[in-house]
Design a protein around this motif. Structure first.
Motif: not given
Lengths: 303, 392
Positions: A53, A55, A75, A78-79, A106-108
Motif C-alpha cells: 500500500c 505506507i 500515487i 495508492k489510487s 481524496l481519491y479523486g
C-alpha cells in the motif's frame, strides 16, 4: 510464479530497528485472485501489506502493482488499492456519509459520481439507514462495514483486507465474509487473517508467512493434502486389545496410532475405509472421519 | 491541489465540532472581558483618586520646559511626564542625545499677553520618529486646554459682575489617557496576536490525533503526498485564525477602539500565523501524544510571544530599527498611525517566510519518516545527526 500477476513482490526485506520483519519475501498475486495470507503474530503479514500500500518502504527489493513500482509510482499505486486495516480507525466525529464523501474526494472520484457511489456502497454494507449517524455511535461491526465501504469508494481494482473479522461476533463476521465473497472475481483481493477456516472458505490460494518469509503457497486443498493423508479415520473400540498391524497392512494407510480407546488411521485415500472398519467388527463403539484443515497445514508449516 | 480537500474537511470538522465552537465562543468572551478589564484599567489611570493597578510610568517620557512665568510648567502632570526647567539650546541638545522626549517653549511675556487678551503661542519641539512623543503632545495639549478654559471662564466672569464664582485653574484630567495611548497600542497589538496561540490545540489534535486514533495509516495510504496532508491541515488552522482575528477586530471596532491601517494590520497578523502554525505542525508531527506536544508547545509559544513582544516594547522605549524583526512592532507602529517605510517590513516578512518554510519542511519530513509515524521513534539527537548527514 503466477502468469498475469497483478501484484508482484520481489525479494523485499524490512527491518524495524534490530527486528527483521521481512526477509527476502517474494510472492505473486494474479489478477482477479483472492489470496489469503496466514501466519502467526509478528510473521510479517501487516508489514507486507503496508509495503504493497506504499505506507512503508522496503529496505531492499521491489513490489510492482499493476506494472507500477512502489519506488516510483506511489500515487498511482495508492489510487489502485482499497485498504482496510485491522482496526478501521475512522474519524469519529464524521457522519458515515460525510466520511465516505471525504475519502471519495481524496481519491479523486468525479463529483457527480460521489453521491450515487455512496448510496450504492451503503446499500451493499446494509447501512443505508445509518448514513447520517456519527461514526462514534457505531459498534465495531458497523465500523468495519463502513471501513469496507470506505475501501471500495473509488472502485479500486485491488482490495486489501487486514484481519477484517478480528474481534467480531460470528454473525457480523459471517456478514463481512459474504461481502468479500461477493467481491471475488471482479477484484484482486489480499486477505490477511488468523482464521484458517476463513482463508479455507474464501481464498483461491493461501500463502503461509512466518519470520518474514513465505513458507508455502498454494490452493487450500493442495496445502492440506501436503500435511498428511487426505483423511483421518477415528475409530473408538470397546476392547483395547487390538492388532494394529492388520490395519497398517492396507495400502491406503499411512500411519496408525492409538490413544486410549481411540484408533487414529491416517489415510491416503478413502477407498478402503469399509474394509478397515471390518477389522474392528464386533469391537466398534463409533467411527468418524476427520479431514485435514488449514490449521493443520499452518501448524505443520510454522511448527 | 488535494491539500484543499484536507483543508476544507478539517475546517468543516472544526465548525461542526461542539468542542471547537465552545472554544471559539469562550475566546470571544475572554476578549470582551479583556476589553472591560482594560477599560477599567484605563479609567483607573485617568482617576486622580482611588486605587490603581497601573504600573508607575515615571521616567517613561520627559519634557524640558522654558517658562519664566511658571504658569504652564507647574500645571503639567508630573505623574505622566518628568518635567525639567531648561533653556532652548540645552533642551535641543538633550533631545538629540535621546535624554528627553520634548521641549516646550513658553513666551516670556505670557502673563502680560493673558492680561491684555493677546494670543499666547506655545512652541513644542518633539522628535517625530520617537513613539513616546504622543505622550508629550497630549499632555501639553491637555494642559494648554485646561489653561485656556480657565482663562476664558475668568474673562467671562469679569464681564458679568453677578458671576462671583472663583476662576478654576485646577487640572481636571491628570492626563492618564496619554500613557494609556501607548499602552492601548501595545495591548491592542497583543490582543490581535492572541488568536495565533489559541488554535495550537486544534492542529495538535489534527496531526497527533492521526497517530493516537491510528487514522494516519489510512491517510498515508491515500493517493496524496504527506506534504499536502501537512499543508492541508495547517491551512485549515490558518483559515480559522484569519476568521478569528477578523472577528476580534470587528469586536474591537464595535467596542470603540481605533484601528488605523486596518488591512495592513490584519494581513501582518494573519501572515505571522504561518510560522506559528508551521512550528506547531513540526512539533505535532514528532510528538508521540497530545500531552507531549502540549508541554513542548507551551515552552515554544512562550519563546514566540517573547520574540514578538520584546522588540515591540523595546521600540516604544527606545526607537530601534532592529525591533522591526517582530511583526508586532510593525503592527504597533501601524496602529499608532506612524508612517512605515516599505523597507521596514523586510526584516519581519523575511523572518516569517524563512521560519515558516523551514518549520513546514521539518514538519513534512517528520511526517514522512516511518520511524516517527510507526516507531521505534528516533531521538532528537538521531534526527539532528540525520539532518547533518542529509538523511533527514
Amino acid at each position: 510464479m503466477v502468469s498475469d500477476a497483478m501484484i508482484s513482490i520481489d525479494s523485499i526485506t524490512k527491518s524495524f530497528g534490530r527486528i527483521k520483519a521481512l526477509n527476502n519475501l517474494s510472492l505473486d498475486i494474479g489478477k482477479g485472485e483472492l489470496l489469503g495470507i496466514i501466519g502467526p503474530n509478528g510473521a510479517g503479514k501487516t508489514t507486507t501489506i503496508r509495503i504493497i500500500c506504499c505506507i512503508l518502504k522496503p529496505d531492499s527489493g521491489d513490489v510492482h502493482v499493476g506494472g507500477y513500482s512502489i519506488h516510483e509510482d506511489q500515487i498511482k499505486i495508492k489510487s489502485m488499492i482499497g485498504y482496510l486495516p485491522e482496526e478501521p480507525n475512522l474519524y469519529e466525529r464524521f457522519k458515515a456519509r460525510d466520511l465516505l464523501r471525504y475519502f471519495a474526494e481524496l481519491y479523486g472520484v468525479p463529483k457527480p459520481e460521489i453521491n450515487p457511489r455512496i448510496d450504492e456502497l451503503l446499500e451493499l454494507v446494509n447501512m443505508s439507514d445509518r448514513a447520517d449517524d456519527r461514526i462514534n455511535t457505531f459498534s465495531k461491526g458497523l465500523r468495519q462495514r463502513i471501513g469496507i465501504a470506505r475501501a471500495l469508494i473509488h472502485d479500486p481494482p485491488i482490495i486489501i483486507f487486514d484481519e477484517p473479522t478480528m474481534g467480531l461476533d460470528p454473525a457480523t463476521a459471517s456478514n463481512i465474509r459474504s461481502f468479500i465473497r461477493n467481491l471475488k472475481g471482479d477484484k484482486t483481493i489480499i486477505l490477511c487473517t488468523h482464521y484458517m477456516r476463513e482463508a479455507d472458505e474464501l481464498c483461491d490460494r493461501v500463502a503461509i508467512v512466518n519470520r518474514g518469509n513465505v513458507m508455502d503457497v498454494g490452493e487450500p486443498d493442495y496445502l492440506k493434502s501436503k500435511v498428511h493423508g487426505e483423511t483421518i479415520l477415528k475409530i473408538k473400540v470397546k476392547d483395547l486389545n487390538v492388532d494394529l498391524n492388520k490395519v497398517q497392512d492396507f495400502n491406503s494407510v499411512e500411519r496408525v496410532n492409538m490413544v486410549g480407546n481411540e484408533v487414529s488411521v491416517s489415510l491416503k485415500s478413502r477407498i478402503e475405509i469399509p474394509d478397515i472398519i471390518d477389522v474392528f467388527a464386533g469391537n466398534l463403539v463409533s467411527v468418524n472421519t476427520e479431514e485435514p484443515t488449514l490449521e493443520d497445514v499452518f501448524i505443520n508449516a510454522v511448527g | 491541489m488535494k491539500f484543499t480537500t484536507i483543508t476544507k474537511w478539517e475546517f468543516k470538522d472544526t465548525l461542526s465540532s461542539r468542542k471547537s465552537v465552545m472554544i471559539f465562543i469562550l475566546q470571544l468572551s475572554i476578549l470582551l472581558l479583556m476589553i472591560v478589564v482594560f477599560n477599567s484599567f484605563v479609567a483607573n489611570m485617568e482617576s486622580e483618586q482611588g486605587l490603581s493597578i497601573a504600573p508607575s510610568l515615571s521616567g517613561f517620557a520627559s519634557v524640558n520646559v522654558q517658562d519664566s512665568s511658571g504658569l504652564f510648567q507647574k500645571r503639567i502632570n508630573t505623574q505622566v511626564l518628568d518635567v525639567t526647567s531648561s533653556n532652548y539650546n540645552s533642551s535641543l541638545k538633550k533631545m538629540q542625545q535621546g535624554q528627553s522626549t520634548g521641549f516646550l517653549q513658553v513666551p516670556d511675556d505670557t502673563v502680560n499677553d493673558i492680561r491684555t487678551m493677546k494670543p499666547v503661542n506655545l512652541v513644542l519641539y518633539v522628535d517625530y520618529t520617537d513613539p513616546k512623543r504622543s505622550l508629550v503632545e497630549n499632555e501639553v495639549n491637555s494642559t494648554a486646554k485646561t489653561m485656556q478654559d480657565a482663562i476664558s471662564a475668568s474673562w467671562v466672569g469679569s464681564l458679568n459682575p453677578q458671576n462671583d464664582s472663583e476662576p478654576e485653574f485646577s487640572q481636571k484630567s491628570a492626563g492618564g489617557a496619554m500613557p494609556a495611548q501607548v499602552m492601548d497600542r501595545v495591548m491592542l497589538a497583543i490582543l490581535l496576536f492572541l488568536p495565533l496561540f489559541l488554535f495550537g490545540n486544534m492542529l495538535v489534535d489534527s496531526i497527533v490525533g492521526e497517530k493516537e486514533r491510528k487514522t494516519g495509516e489510512i491517510l498515508i495510504a491515500m493517493p496524496i503526498s504527506q506534504a499536502q496532508v501537512v499543508l492541508g491541515k495547517g491551512m485549515a488552522v490558518v483559515l480559522t485564525i484569519a476568521i478569528q482575528v477578523a472577528l476580534w477586530i470587528l469586536i474591537l471596532l464595535i467596542a470603540g477602539f481605533q484601528i488605523k491601517n486596518l488591512f495592513l494590520v490584519y494581513a501582518l497578523v494573519v501572515l505571522t500565523s504561518l510560522p506559528v502554525v508551521g512550528i506547531t505542525s513540526a512539533v505535532s508531527a514528532y510528538a508521540k501524544n497530545y500531552k507531549e506536544a502540549g508541554i513542548v508547545l507551551s515552552f515554544i509559544y512562550i519563546g514566540i510571544v517573547g520574540f514578538l513582544i520584546i522588540p515591540a516594547v523595546a521600540y516604544v522605549a527606545r526607537k530601534s530599527m532592529a525591533a522591526n524583526i517582530s511583526s508586532m512592532t510593525l503592527v504597533m507602529r501601524l496602529l499608532s498611525g506612524e508612517p512605515v517605510a516599505p523597507v521596514d517590513y523586510l526584516p519581519a516578512i523575511l523572518c516569517i517566510v524563512i521560519v515558516g518554510l523551514l518549520s513546514y519542511w521539518i514538519a513534512v519530513k517528520l511526517f514522512q519518516r516511518e520511524d516517527v509515524s510507526f516507531g521505534p521513534r528516533p531521538g532528537i539527537l538521531k534526527l539532528l545527526k540525520d539532518l547533518v548527514s542529509l538523511k533527514f
